[in-house]
Design an enzyme around this catalytic site. Structure first.
Site, mmCIF file in Angstrom:
data_model
loop_
_atom_site.group_PDB
_atom_site.id
_atom_site.type_symbol
_atom_site.label_atom_id
_atom_site.label_comp_id
_atom_site.label_asym_id
_atom_site.label_seq_id
_atom_site.Cartn_x
_atom_site.Cartn_y
_atom_site.Cartn_z
ATOM 1 N N HIS A 69 0.825 -1.205 0.000
ATOM 2 C CA HIS A 69 0.000 0.000 0.000
ATOM 3 C C HIS A 69 0.866 1.266 0.000
ATOM 4 O O HIS A 69 0.727 2.130 -0.867
ATOM 5 C CB HIS A 69 -0.908 -0.042 1.238
ATOM 6 C CG HIS A 69 -1.815 1.146 1.376
ATOM 7 N ND1 HIS A 69 -3.118 1.122 0.979
ATOM 8 C CD2 HIS A 69 -1.592 2.386 1.863
ATOM 9 C CE1 HIS A 69 -3.675 2.310 1.214
ATOM 10 N NE2 HIS A 69 -2.766 3.091 1.759
ATOM 11 N N GLU A 70 1.770 1.345 0.964
ATOM 12 C CA GLU A 70 2.585 2.560 1.091
ATOM 13 C C GLU A 70 3.540 2.694 -0.086
ATOM 14 O O GLU A 70 3.879 3.814 -0.487
ATOM 15 C CB GLU A 70 3.336 2.573 2.426
ATOM 16 C CG GLU A 70 2.468 2.436 3.668
ATOM 17 C CD GLU A 70 1.308 3.423 3.755
ATOM 18 O OE1 GLU A 70 1.333 4.453 3.057
ATOM 19 O OE2 GLU A 70 0.349 3.137 4.499
ATOM 20 N N GLU B 243 -4.679 7.934 -2.926
ATOM 21 C CA GLU B 243 -5.112 6.662 -2.356
ATOM 22 C C GLU B 243 -5.342 5.623 -3.454
ATOM 23 O O GLU B 243 -5.084 4.429 -3.264
ATOM 24 C CB GLU B 243 -6.395 6.874 -1.542
ATOM 25 C CG GLU B 243 -6.835 5.671 -0.745
ATOM 26 C CD GLU B 243 -5.897 5.309 0.394
ATOM 27 O OE1 GLU B 243 -4.932 6.068 0.667
ATOM 28 O OE2 GLU B 243 -6.119 4.252 1.015
ATOM 29 N N HIS C 93 1.773 4.698 -2.628
ATOM 30 C CA HIS C 93 1.818 6.140 -2.332
ATOM 31 C C HIS C 93 3.186 6.724 -2.701
ATOM 32 O O HIS C 93 3.288 7.777 -3.318
ATOM 33 C CB HIS C 93 1.594 6.388 -0.836
ATOM 34 C CG HIS C 93 0.154 6.369 -0.412
ATOM 35 N ND1 HIS C 93 -0.802 7.146 -1.008
ATOM 36 C CD2 HIS C 93 -0.477 5.674 0.582
ATOM 37 C CE1 HIS C 93 -1.978 6.933 -0.413
ATOM 38 N NE2 HIS C 93 -1.807 6.042 0.554
#
Lengths: 503, 503
Positions: free
Chosen positions: A266-267, A296, A270
């Site tokens: 996920h990160e 997001e 980003h």
């Protein structure tokens, strides 16, 4: 013919504002990651001062005079040029900023920094009461902030929402969320009682094994230690801190490796987005991404569309089996895929699977809209939270730490942020239709652990543009559609069928 | 009667300036400690922007008007009050800052940030040539900076020296250094050929053992993890980053534990000083210590006056023997004390023992004075360095990494900083005479590992005052003497006798 002098002056100021924005991010990063705890009060001053300086710089009357002087130049120039887009962005930020007194801007920054510390203590003690006054102050300051724009927004909540998703309204969010909720709730009801458990990543897995698995994964994704770092924090985050400086964080739970492994995916998403802008946009007004939902969407693409796909399970299965010597219950890639796609209503948003996840955001959107608009008091909040958890997810909340205290957003004054998570999910599914159209071999490449074609597609279509396009424009350019929950609904339903959970 | 409105306004601006100073320190800390290497160019922009903002804030004509308006108030007020001292400090900083164009201030900040990266690469390659142009730019910018104050200083070098040690002149440094050098050179000559080796801390000591020993030491000194942190960096440093946020760093060399152990004692002294100010001075103009020499005196007190004393050897010996299982050659505390006080001319300043250390600074002072005053060219520097090392210390320099490239100061544009190391040594010996006068039991307390009496003396006499007093005033208050090398000469000579190295 060069650019007008006033534009150069504005762009110089904008570059300094971009630097100050990153400096504030770094102060936050440091507070989350490395700062000794007793430094919190001083840090609140540092952040308030940076906020004051940014506010003074952005609202300097000279900015207004330069903007006025450039009006006729703008009218005669290509509206799609980076210069005109930059100018429009400065104008928008200037107009919003001049409405807010410097004192209020500094107070908000200060309350946000101290608020996170007070939330941290309250969460540790699982005691909403310890945090109540700090939250009440944040709400009050958010309302004062919204009041600065009287008449420009439908309601106070719309003013704060606009900070995270420019142009978005609570009415549209409500409409999109209703459509999503109405489609998902019956699907979830049909699969809820399934017999699969989310056990593939269940521990105990020694932290050293988990770290090794994360460090095995990262280079495949595109993590290069020359430009990236990974840290451990309570609340994981990821982003860019200047060209060539991308930072992500994760956390390790001995009993639950999915947290670290999918948190990193996920990160990473980003970080990749923030760090892949066209260098010529760096330190310009359109170099800093201003749609939290678009951000997001990129993290959720890597976490879910990639990480919880059948192709990713096929590729990662043998490696994970090898890297987690304490045992990996899935017997084959398909079982791993099934386990990654179980449906289990649960208490904690960040631990929720893709299917019930958005219902957590529906709840937060409704509650924060009500508290900012003055329709719900801070004292009613914990009970209302628990009531809504039961209504939407059928889950009983045992304590505040696992309920209303679980997220730091309100503690940091970030009302209006939560809906962007679900809007981001919608965008991720919409853009993925573009990926499948342009890169038909995407699934077989993921099955080989080759993520370069995806990174390239993202860089060309999304990442390089940073804030050049609004969410609306970008969706229109890439998939020719406005924002919609339908691709997300289709994607989720199809994956439940593919994993044998829905017939 | 409250303070005049203009004073409140000035103090608000001063508090923001204090915050921005710490933000710049934090950006440096991050660059040294955690930043991914490719972030260097962006970081240079961040630092330049903070420098620009500080400069804009400090040179705002409004500051001058407030200062003018307060002149008669100042004349009628107690000149020893914190308010008047604060006002004088702002006036001094303002007057110095208004002479410097904002563009030059930003260029210096930018060149300093990129300079450190270029130095790092050159040092790795041991190639002065790779760093030459960057250093030449620093010198040119330092000279441009000095030119801004034409007539106010004897020579360009005096202008930069004044930034680190307000009021100090190259002439006085030269005088003090000559007296010191003339006293030390014959003493060193008499003991140089001694048979003791600095072997007590010689490795190999596993890094884990070294870390354990450091972590054993720190709590005795007063390191509290609520307010302090310890990191590993190439070039160790220590200081305060806001109330309750003290950061020190060290480095571990498998073959030489003295580096880490005494490095930590040294940086602890810096951290304790910076972190022990009277909280009411925090974020005021006199809360930020502006004498680098006074700062250094505190680090050297802990490193040498405490750490290399006979009492400290008595206390630490049994613990070190236990903590370093790979072998600790000293047979008893006295042998440890002797080994800590051997005299060995060597190449690297930060590895030098107390006796020859100051000669490294004499060399740097002479060279930097000559390059800033335009009497020595950047291309002549490496050869001149090697020649002076031979003359002062009798040491042959094998390569640039162990010669002119060993320190980052010039790379960071900090000309005028080096002499403050030796002035700091002088001050540490002068103040120690005050400690021995006021706390006669100091040696027996150190022998018990009790450092609280020293911390209290330092807090009461030195630390709490931050920048309330100039170096001159503080020495006068505490020991009733002006700055002098005599106590340092006496202390060094006495310790050589106590350790049996000089008869």
């Amino acid at each position: 013919m060069g650019e007008p002098r006033e534009l150069s002056e504005l762009l110089t100021q904008a570059a300094q504002l971009a630097d100050l924005e990153i400096v504030a991010y770094l102060l936050d990063w440091d507070q989350e990651t490395t700062m000794p705890p007793h430094g919190a009060a001083a840090r609140a001053n540092h952040l308030a001062t940076i906020a004051t300086v940014r506010h003074e710089k952005l609202t300097n009357p000279q900015i207004g005079r330069w903007l006025d002087a450039l009006e006729s130049w703008e009218d005669g120039s290509d509206p799609d040029s980076d210069e005109v887009r930059s100018l429009r962005r400065i104008r928008r930020d200037y107009r919003k900023a001049v409405e807010v007194p410097a004192k209020l801007a500094a107070e908000r920054a200060h309350a946000q920094a101290t608020g996170v510390e007070s939330w941290r203590l309250a969460r540790e003690a699982s005691d909403f009461g310890m945090y109540r006054d700090s939250l009440a102050l944040q709400i009050e300051l958010a309302r004062q902030y919204a009041d600065c724009f009287s008449g420009q927004f439908e309601a106070p909540y719309d003013a704060v929402l606009d900070d995270f998703e420019p142009g978005m309204t609570a009415e549209l969010v409500s409409e999109l969320f209703t459509e999503l909720q109405e489609a998902l709730v019956p699907v979830i009801a049909q699969t809820k009682s399934d017999h699969f458990e989310r056990s593939a990543f269940r521990g105990p897995h020694e932290l050293a094994d988990q770290e090794r698995a994360v460090k095995w994964l990262l280079p495949f994704l595109g993590f290069d230690p020359g430009s990236w770092r990974l840290d451990v924090t309570t609340h994981p985050f990821g982003g860019s801190y200047g060209l060539g400086d991308i930072r992500i964080s994760t956390r390790y739970d001995r009993m639950y490796f999915e947290d670290a492994f999918y948190g990193v995916l996920h990160e990473f998403g980003h970080g990749l987005y923030g760090g892949s802008l066209d260098p010529k946009l760096d330190r310009t007004p359109i170099g800093s991404i201003n749609s939290a939902a678009m951000h997001e969407s990129q993290s959720r693409t890597w976490e879910n569309l990639v990480g919880r796909s059948r192709a990713f399970a096929e590729w990662s299965f043998p490696h994970l089996k090898r890297l987690l010597p304490n045992g990996f219950p899935a017997q084959n890639p398909y079982e791993l895929f099934q386990e990654l796609n179980s449906v289990q209503p649960s208490l904690i948003r960040v631990d929720a699977e893709e299917y019930t996840y958005n219902l957590h955001l529906v709840l937060r959107f409704e509650l924060e809209r009500a508290i900012v608009n003055g329709e719900l008091s801070v004292d009613e909040l914990p009970a209302k939270w628990n009531e809504e958890m039961m209504r939407l997810l059928g889950v009983e909340v045992p304590n505040d730490a696992q309920g209303v205290l679980q997220d730091p957003h309100w503690a940091g004054g970030a009302f209006g942020y939560f809906p962007t998570y679900t809007i981001g999910n919608m965008i991720s599914a919409q853009l993925w239709e573009g990926v499948e159209r342009d890169v038909p071999e995407i699934h077989s490449e993921i099955e080989k652990g080759n993520f370069a074609p995806l990174r390239e597609w993202q860089r060309d279509n999304v990442h390089q543009h940073a804030a050049r396009y609004s969410t609306k424009e970008l969706l229109d350019r890439v998939v020719g559609e406005p924002l919609s929950p339908k691709p997300l609904i289709n994607y989720l339903t199809a994956k439940l069928k593919e994993s044998g959970r829905l017939t």
